[in-house]
Scaffold this active site. Structure first.
Site, PDB file in Angstrom:
ATOM      1  N   HIS A  43       0.808  -1.262  -0.112  1.00  0.00           N
ATOM      2  CA  HIS A  43       0.156  -0.051  -0.078  1.00  0.00           C
ATOM      3  C   HIS A  43       0.982   1.374  -0.080  1.00  0.00           C
ATOM      4  O   HIS A  43       2.008   1.207   0.701  1.00  0.00           O
ATOM      5  CB  HIS A  43      -0.799   0.028   1.032  1.00  0.00           C
ATOM      6  N   GLU A 112      -5.820  -0.425  -6.635  1.00  0.00           N
ATOM      7  CA  GLU A 112      -6.976   0.183  -5.982  1.00  0.00           C
ATOM      8  C   GLU A 112      -6.473   1.715  -6.189  1.00  0.00           C
ATOM      9  O   GLU A 112      -5.169   2.039  -6.128  1.00  0.00           O
ATOM     10  CB  GLU A 112      -7.054  -0.214  -4.524  1.00  0.00           C
TER      11      GLU A 112
END
Length: 346
Positions: A43, A112
């Site tokens: 992330h 994402e």
């Protein structure tokens, strides 16, 4: 087992929740407690701002591999299409595969927006993201296979590119997917398939598992021989209130697709997640206090055909998770799934 993968038990080291030192310590604990694998998330930004973390996954994998001896390590998942050029991913995982032969998995997904849009990337639709992922996988494998690669794709290109330090055996690529088209692609092309738990059972039985089988069959592969990994979200504690409360950090996972559509800011995701009632925040997790009942719920995923269970525990006290799981859950799982009394990487 006639080429059918044994059931393996893994640990999800959540980079969105813990910093580098903590993650390394938990990776070592996972090996000590007998887990087969440790998967790190990749992330740029976490699901919530306060208390969130986002250490870079590539140096984390190198550090974890150097400090462990047996455990398989990998990404769940990395996106090789925006923040990383596919050739950089090919080089990095060739190096990791050389350093830790037989212990590295490259888990890939289409990404994402929360990790890419903050860099000024215009976030494309799902069709383009899947097309980019397909092309990236082709390029990564070409770079691992061939000496000088000139690649002309719709999204990526290389000119006489060479990966000079490659492992003797290619690093396996497992593909994350939660929709039918991407899951067919995983079955057709991936060495394994990655998905997550806590969704409607019909999604697995009627959509995803048939899709991976269709993809595998189209490529002349036996679907039962594919690695089928599922991140199983678990909150186990003898005290139900504590088990429920532990899920609060991950409440964003309880938001519906319409609630979080178009939101990339962890501050805003946190605001929306904190408005959820605790029961809604916990809905993606197996929340239980009884070890036998907990194991039965986990076994439902094995009954569906998943053979690599990677456990994501949401609480801040991961040492307690290892202690409780090591005493109450792992022995029961090993007795249930392994013919030799212990799950093993084969």
């Amino acid at each position: 087992m006639n080429g059918v993968p044994a059931v393996k038990l893994g640990y999800k080291a959540s980079s969105e929740q813990f910093g580098p030192d903590e993650l390394l310590g938990y990776g070592l604990m996972a090996e000590r407690y007998g887990f087969d694998s440790v998967f790190l998330s990749d992330h740029l930004q976490p699901w919530r701002h306060d208390g969130g973390h986002a250490p870079a996954v590539l140096p984390m994998l190198g550090a974890l591999g150097a400090r462990t001896e047996r455990i398989v390590i990998g990404t769940s998942v990395l996106t090789p299409t925006f923040r990383y050029h596919p050739a950089v991913v090919a080089q990095a995982f060739a190096t990791l595969g050389s350093l830790f032969p037989g212990r590295v998995v490259l888990g890939l997904g289409s990404g994402e927006a929360m990790n890419e849009a903050p860099l000024g990337i215009a976030w494309p639709n799902g069709k383009e993201r899947l097309a980019r992922l397909r092309e990236a996988v082709d390029l990564i494998r070409a770079l691992w296979r061939d000496e000088r690669v000139t690649f002309e794709g719709d999204y990526y290109r290389t000119v006489n590119a060479t990966i000079y330090d490659r492992p003797e055996k290619e690093v396996p690529i497992w593909l994350a997917a939660s929709g039918p088209a991407a899951t067919r692609f995983a079955g057709r092309t991936g060495d394994g398939w990655i998905t997550t738990s806590g969704k409607d059972a019909a999604l697995y039985t009627d959509v995803l598992l048939p899709a991976v089988a269709t993809g595998a069959a189209a490529a002349g592969r036996a679907p039962e021989r594919l690695e089928k990994m599922i991140e199983v979200k678990v909150s186990f504690d003898p005290d139900r209130d504590r088990a429920l409360a532990a899920t609060r950090f991950w409440a964003a996972l309880g938001l519906g697709a319409d609630q979080k559509a178009g939101i990339e800011d962890p501050v805003e995701l946190q605001r929306l997640a904190d408005r959820l009632p605790l029961e809604d925040a916990a809905r993606r997790f197996i929340v239980s206090t009884d070890p036998d009942e907990h194991v039965q719920q986990i076994k439902s995923y094995v009954d569906l055909g998943f053979n690599h269970l990677v456990f994501h525990s949401p609480g801040p006290d991961q040492a307690q998770f290892f202690e409780l799981y090591g005493r109450e859950i792992l022995p029961r799982l090993r007795d249930s799934f392994s013919p030799h009394g212990r799950s093993s990487w084969v």
